[in-house]
Design an enzyme around this catalytic site. Structure first.
Site, mmCIF file in Angstrom:
data_model
loop_
_atom_site.group_PDB
_atom_site.id
_atom_site.type_symbol
_atom_site.label_atom_id
_atom_site.label_comp_id
_atom_site.label_asym_id
_atom_site.label_seq_id
_atom_site.Cartn_x
_atom_site.Cartn_y
_atom_site.Cartn_z
ATOM 1 N N TYR A 1 0.816 -1.086 0.021
ATOM 2 C CA TYR A 1 -0.044 0.053 0.079
ATOM 3 C C TYR A 1 0.797 1.184 -0.030
ATOM 4 O O TYR A 1 1.933 1.255 0.804
ATOM 5 C CB TYR A 1 -0.862 0.210 1.373
ATOM 6 C CG TYR A 1 -1.923 -0.909 1.286
ATOM 7 C CD1 TYR A 1 -2.255 -1.656 0.245
ATOM 8 C CD2 TYR A 1 -2.910 -1.102 2.405
ATOM 9 C CE1 TYR A 1 -3.457 -2.694 0.265
ATOM 10 C CE2 TYR A 1 -4.011 -1.775 2.550
ATOM 11 C CZ TYR A 1 -4.231 -2.755 1.556
ATOM 12 O OH TYR A 1 -5.292 -3.497 1.642
ATOM 13 N N GLU B 1 -22.463 5.057 19.065
ATOM 14 C CA GLU B 1 -22.940 5.383 17.814
ATOM 15 C C GLU B 1 -23.229 6.838 17.730
ATOM 16 O O GLU B 1 -23.729 7.357 16.594
ATOM 17 C CB GLU B 1 -24.098 4.608 17.833
ATOM 18 C CG GLU B 1 -23.965 3.036 17.637
ATOM 19 C CD GLU B 1 -25.184 2.056 17.633
ATOM 20 O OE1 GLU B 1 -25.150 1.065 16.799
ATOM 21 O OE2 GLU B 1 -26.318 2.399 18.158
#
Length: 422
Positions: A326, A401
């Protein structure tokens, strides 16, 4: 400077905190469904179907099957302008979940010949939910949108299975950035347990490292363990190479410029305690935050291993990036300067300049083609200490969340302000 000013004010932009709050329940619903139904890299078939249904319901033009299971949707604004791409990754990990949330994953599959659990242990479920939320917000404003948005849902960020191609590199090869409308820039983010919910990290230049797999094979001469002078001991040579490689980072590279990492994670050689083998194989990983330093690191690793082996009468074969490589995740400095006022206006004191991470991200393949920014969004609940909190890739990984709304605001604000700028 005109671009900076335009991005910073963006008077016509929506109230992003209020807009994100208005769809929070649906974003959480997306995240929980995707968390309960994870799939491994290049196997995200049902995930892709779910994304396609949601995007078509928003009236977007959708293409599927890119890089095996990737999904791309296009939103054309009501006003002419540039095109910006937004990216989320799709794949889960071969991890058996150990949380007690009601939507925990119970999925099992085969991986590398073994029966394994599957879990979204790195936040990719949140990334997808965030991008679906951004698509909903921007689609609702399409008549005012000055340009187009390309939503890229990318498979196999965690790297494709052995023997397969995949991920961002394959998406680029298959034209995801070249096909009309061609994006002028791309934005992405990663949810990280390192940072508190609502905090957003930015950095100009290298923000995540390059990653190159490393394999070194040392060839010696087999002999009896009681008579080492009759052979050439590759175990001793391999040990010297491991130590020699560490001096590259500590003594040969300019550490004030950027860090580099040389890690050997596996050594394999020999079959018996009193036999010196003829061969030892080592495997590891190389990391850098600067492409020039990355090239220099490769050259120094080869030289160090080969010369140490030669000094003992052995030989060393050095293989770099046979399978996994990468580039540096590199935030374009000009684009970062232009968009920073937007982030400052949106997040205020919750915005911070992040230290680079030596983990890697194949978002970097997109950034090699067009200017891009990659940001960090915290998911650790407020007042919960970082020490002991489950890290990304942990079987106990979970997120606050409330962080999903911050992610929606990041990408919505960046996309809108970028398109609105002259």
């Amino acid at each position: 400077m005109l671009l900076v000013a335009a991005c910073g004010v963006a008077h016509a932009a929506p109230d992003w905190p209020a807009a994100a709050a208005g769809i929070e329940a649906r974003v959480i619903e997306h995240r929980r469904y995707l968390h309960e139904h994870p799939e491994l890299s290049n196997r995200e078939f049902e995930t892709a179907k779910y994304l396609e249904r949601q995007l078509r319901a928003l009236g977007l033009e959708v293409r599927t099957g890119i890089a095996h299971t990737g999904v791309v949707a296009v939103l054309e604004g009501g006003k002419p302008g540039k095109t910006v791409a937004l990216r989320a990754d799709m794949d889960g990990l071969p991890v058996t979940e150990e949380t007690d949330v009601p939507f925990r994953s119970k999925v099992r599959t085969r991986y590398d010949g073994r029966d394994v659990g599957v879990m979204h242990a790195c936040g990719h479920d949140g990334h997808m939910a965030i991008l679906l939320g951004v698509a909903e917000l921007l689609a609702a404003k399409r008549t005012e949108l000055p340009g187009s948005v390309k939503f890229i849902f990318q498979p196999a960020e965690e790297s494709p299975p052995v023997g397969e191609e995949g991920g961002a590199e394959l998406m680029v090869e298959q034209g995801v950035l070249g096909d009309a409308p061609r994006p002028d820039a791309i934005f992405g983010l990663h949810l990280l347990s390192t940072f508190e919910t609502g905090h957003v990290g930015w950095r100009s230049g290298g923000i995540m490292a390059s990653a190159d797999d490393l394999r070194i094979v040392v060839h010696g001469k087999q002999t009896h363990g009681a008579a080492p002078w009759l052979g050439i001991d590759p175990v001793v040579v391999a040990s010297q190479i491991v130590l020699g490689l560490q001096t590259i980072a500590s003594r040969q590279m300019q550490s004030t410029e950027a860090p580099v990492i040389v890690t050997i994670g596996k050594i394999d050689g020999g079959v018996r305690d009193n036999i010196i083998p003829d061969r030892v194989e080592m495997k590891g990983t190389l990391r850098a935050l600067n492409e020039a330093m990355r090239a220099d690191l490769h050259a120094r690793v080869r030289r160090t291993a080969q010369k140490i082996a030669e000094s003992a009468g052995a030989s060393a074969e050095v293989f770099i990036s046979e399978r996994h490589a990468y580039p540096v995740t590199y935030n374009d400095p000009a684009l970062m300067r232009a968009m920073l006022p937007s982030l400052q206006a949106e997040f205020g004191d919750a915005l911070f300049e992040a230290q680079p991470i030596l983990g890697a991200e194949d978002f970097s393949f997109f950034q090699r083609e067009i200017p891009g920014l990659y940001l960090f969004v915290g998911i650790r609940p407020p007042n919960v200490p970082a020490e002991g909190f489950p890290a990304n890739h942990s079987p106990k990984f979970f997120m606050d969340e409330a962080a999903l709304g911050a992610g929606v605001r990041v990408l919505s604000r960046l996309a809108w302000d970028y398109l609105e700028a002259p």
